[in-house]
Design an enzyme around this catalytic site. Structure first.
Site: not given
Ligand SMILES: Cc1ncc(C[n+]2csc(CCOP(=O)(O)OP(=O)(O)O)c2C)c(N)n1
Ligand SMILES: [Mg+2]
Length: 819
Positions: A497, A527-528, A552-553, A595
């Site tokens: 992203e 869209s991880e 990381a979250d 976050h």
């Protein structure tokens, strides 16, 4: 958003209407007579043989699973067998017209697809090509048991090889395609264009687009087919994969010479059931899966519902859709209607459907139906077809018998180290292709490169600390490593992203937009799962890729792709695949509970991943260089707390040239004799503060070691230090419970118990949600916590008055409360 695409209110506030066109359902209506203009008699018989082979292959497995014996051969198969009796026409129709360079991905129920694609490839390959594969693949281990008794053509030998390799893989034998490390649900054989089949439902949905991306970027021939079941369309990653595959930019922003839309067909093997849930009419609302295409793009993904009980209808659809893809108009969605007679697995009691329903489908069985059509059209007599069926069934049976035989087809010894060894390939690859890497302009002219020339790379300049603005920082170090490899390896791409015009979420990529064409650096959708999944697909095709998760979250959104896909395919391939993927993941702060979490422990727990977390410019550049030269998946954590930190430890500064730091090698940042402090992540800088306090106020000389990586990890430097000091404190920013440091502490306790004056002490963040930025000092470990912990639990400090409660009593109180 690129500035070249302007969002003009004059256009977007106008009255309009979105139109849809109808989606064809079972449109194929050709007669056998008409098809005789397209197919030779041999082709038509090959289709028949392939379907019969698949039916018998599965039938044998069913008998073995349910009765333990088939035609006198007893065998106990402990593992799974998700069979596809009933789905043969869909599988053969899918594969028949594919070229050897076309790659298929599949699911837990893919035996039929594997065989169909294999048979199709064998027919199209030359005898020399087939022999080269069979004798070269893993030193010919699959071929040897077959060669002795084989009489006949090379293509017949290759068909046996395919069947035998598949059965052996299912039976976990050394003679399996992947040494038995994959098994029934994950069997695959890339030399025939058969790519990983996935036991995670819908898993291929986000991986296959990465393989299609690989083909586009590297101008490789062929398309990618993603075979997944109807129930899989309820999976988020499948939607993400479709979104990733249908981005406009392939046609609006990428060099048209690359070929346009991604060359991928999402093919739903629509057998009407999940395990016991029924997408049609029960668990989903779209009715026909084909409808989904209408929501994806104006072309409606060229979606079509096809009669998968007629192999000729499916072949026809694939041929037409391959043409759409050749014109750069992909992706495509096919909804291939089929039905499985077998249960989800042989133990399935079919409590969710009636016998009458199954019987109705058997009445229109695709194999019997095909025979009827060909005999009625006078193409073959029933006798000819029966003979062909009997011959192919006998070949299938013989390969089963050979694979079940422990002498001909040994299992790897259970004590084998090979499973572990296959997990990491541990190779170095300078470039995955020899063509010149595409760059937009000379790197020397790059604005960021020029800016970095003016930065100071050493901790001190003219005897004084370097101001932040002038320091060559962690962000710059990462940029240099990336640029180095981009300029060498033409296959290397990066996506995630806000990667392009924004400059990467945290400005690591600033300057890369000017350096690289779109297809080497691009923005992905949010869209991880697809970001990580596509990286897996790109990597296992043999391309180098850097994918980025902003925080990381957000790993939770890509959980399966990181934990089950990125980590597993090298081992499940028996060491045949590489996975040159660097997954950059930034760890936040100041952004509250969702976050600001250090989730290194989650990744550390999963076998198959290398875990790096450098926090100095010197380490960041050297470790990213190493990750980008390797062939293994590296989850590369970065800390938002230190992106703008200059080098503070290496007096000579960060070299301008190339160097590597091996992942797994801890770094001694400061020497000391009284106490060892080991950190992981930005807590290093708190440890420096604590060490200064300990030295100044209490005369304690602490040795500081930064782990830099959690897996692999060479313990020797840690042991050397702890043996010297006898005391060790471990600290990191992850919440204390279950952190990486707990694992290291437990290992140290065992590795140097006799040398310790006190048990290793772990300090982490509080076992809470991360509070607001203003309250973070009460959450993340501070220097005072470290000093207090040393005082309470390792080495009482003279006249020290703790400001926090680091006692053992407090440790157990918090544990009892779960906070
Ligand atoms: C992520 C995930 N959830 C659940 C399962 C358990 N499971 C295995 S197969 C299956 C049904 C899949 O149905 P479909 O995608 O239609 O494929 P089919 O079995 O019909 O070939 C389920 C729920 C799984 N393997 N993976
Ligand atoms: Mg299904």
């Amino acid at each position: 958003m690129p500035k070249s695409i302007v969002i003009d209110p004059a256009e977007f506030l106008e009255r309009d209407r979105i139109g849809f066109t109808g989606i064809e359902v079972n449109a194929y209506r050709k007669t056998v007579e008409e098809e005789l203009a397209v197919y030779s008699r041999e082709d038509l018989l090959a289709i028949w043989r392939d379907m019969c082979a698949i039916r018998e292959f599965e039938n044998i497995l069913n008998e073995i699973k349910t009765k333990g014996v088939y035609k006198g051969i007893t065998y106990a198969h402990l593992g799974p067998a998700h069979l596809s009796m009933g789905q043969e026409a869909a599988a053969v129709g899918m594969a028949f017209g594919l070229a050897p360079d076309d790659h298929i991905f599949g699911s837990h129920r893919s035996h039929g697809e594997i065989l169909a694609k294999g048979f199709s490839t064998i027919r199209q390959m030359s005898d020399e090509g087939l022999m080269r594969i069979m004798s070269g693949y893993r030193g010919g281990v699959i071929l040897k048991p077959l060669e002795k008794s084989h009489q006949g053509s090379v293509k017949e030998l290759a068909a046996k090889y395919l069947l035998y390799g598949a059965y052996s893989e299912i039976f976990a034998r050394e003679t399996g395609f992947n040494r038995g490390f994959g098994g029934s649900m994950h069997a695959f054989f890339t030399p025939f264009g058969i790519y990983p089949n996935n036991a995670i439902v819908g898993g291929s949905g986000s991986i296959a687009p990465g393989a299609a991306l690989y083909k586009r970027v590297n101008r490789k021939p062929g398309i990618v087919v993603c075979n997944i079941g109807d129930a899989s369309f309820g999976c988020g990653p499948v939607w993400e994969g479709i979104t990733f595959a249908s981005m406009d930019q392939y046609r609006t922003l990428w060099d048209p010479a690359l070929g346009g839309g991604l060359p991928i067909i999402f093919n739903c093997m629509d057998n009407f059931y999940g395990m016991g849930g029924q997408p049609f009419g029960e668990t989903m609302g779209c009715g026909y899966i084909a409808r989904i295409g209408a929501g994806v793009n104006p072309e409606q993904m060229h979606s079509e519902r096809v009669n998968g009980y007629d192999p000729l209808a499916v072949i026809d659809a694939f041929r037409r859709k391959k043409q759409v893809i050749a014109e750069g108009r992909g992706p495509v969605l096919l909804d291939t209607v089929t039905y499985r007679y077998s249960g989800h697995s042989p133990s399935d009691a079919s409590s969710y459907r009636s016998k009458e329903e199954v019987e109705k489908w058997r009445q229109v069985d695709s194999i019997a139906g095909y025979e009827k059509r060909l005999t009625e059209a006078g193409v073959f007599t029933a006798g000819e077809m029966d003979k062909a069926r009997a011959a192919v069934e006998s070949v299938v049976f013989e390969q089963f018998r050979l694979a079940a035989d422990y002498e001909a087809s040994p299992r790897l010894p259970l004590t084998t180290e090979a499973v572990g060894e296959a997990m990491f390939t541990n190779r170095k690859v300078e470039r995955f292709d020899d063509r010149p890497p595409e760059l937009l302009r000379q790197l020397a002219d790059n604005p960021r490169v020029q800016q970095l020339r003016g930065k100071i790379r050493t901790p001190l300049h003219e005897g004084k600390p370097v101001p932040k603005m002038k320091a060559f920082n962690v962000r710059d170090a990462l940029f240099e490593a990336l640029l180095h490899r981009f300029a060498i390896d033409p296959t290397m791409v990066a996506f995630g992203e806000e990667n392009r015009d924004w400059g990467g979420a945290f400005a690591v990529y600033r300057g890369l937009t000017e350096a690289l064409p779109y297809h080497r650096l691009f923005n992905s959708p949010i869209s991880e799962a697809a970001i990580a999944g596509a990286a897996v697909g790109y990597g296992l095709e043999g391309g180098r890729v850097v994918a980025e998760l902003m925080y990381a979250d957000f790993m939770g959104r890509a959980g399966d792709e990181i934990f089950n896909q990125l980590s597993k395919w090298q081992a499940m391939s028996g060491g045949e695949l590489v996975m040159p993927v660097v997954l950059r993941i930034s760890i936040g702060a100041k952004y509250g509970a969702q976050h600001s979490q250090d989730w290194t422990a989650l990744v550390h727990h999963i076998p198959g991943l290398k875990v790096a977390y450098p926090v100095t410019p010197y380490d960041a550049k050297g470790m990213l260089n190493a990750a980008l030269a390797g062939t293994d998946p590296v989850v590369f954590f970065e800390s938002q707390k230190v992106y703008d930190y200059g080098e503070m430890f290496v007096a000579e500064g960060v070299p301008e040239g190339y160097y590597e730091i091996e992942i797994g090698e801890p770094s001694v940042k400061r020497r000391g004799k009284d106490l060892t402090i080991i950190t992981f992540g930005p807590t290093l800088y708190k440890a420096v503060e604590a060490a200064d306090i300990l030295a100044k106020n209490y005369g304690v000389a602490a040795e500081l070691i930064d782990l830099r990586a959690a897996n692999p990890l060479r313990y020797d430097p840690l042991l050397e230090s702890v043996r010297k000091t006898g005391k060790v404190l471990l600290a990191c920013d992850a919440v204390e419970r279950g952190s990486v440091m707990q694992n290291v502490a437990a290992n140290l306790t065992q590795l140097c118990f006799d040398d310790l004056d006190a048990p290793p002490v772990v300090v982490g963040s509080r076992n809470w949600i991360t509070p607001a930025a203003e309250l973070e000092e009460a959450f993340f470990p501070q220097a005072s916590w470290l000093v207090d912990a040393v005082h309470e639990r390792i080495l009482p400090l003279k006249d020290h008055r703790p400001s926090t409660n680091q006692t053992l009593g407090e440790l157990s109180r918090r544990a009892r409360l779960g906070i």
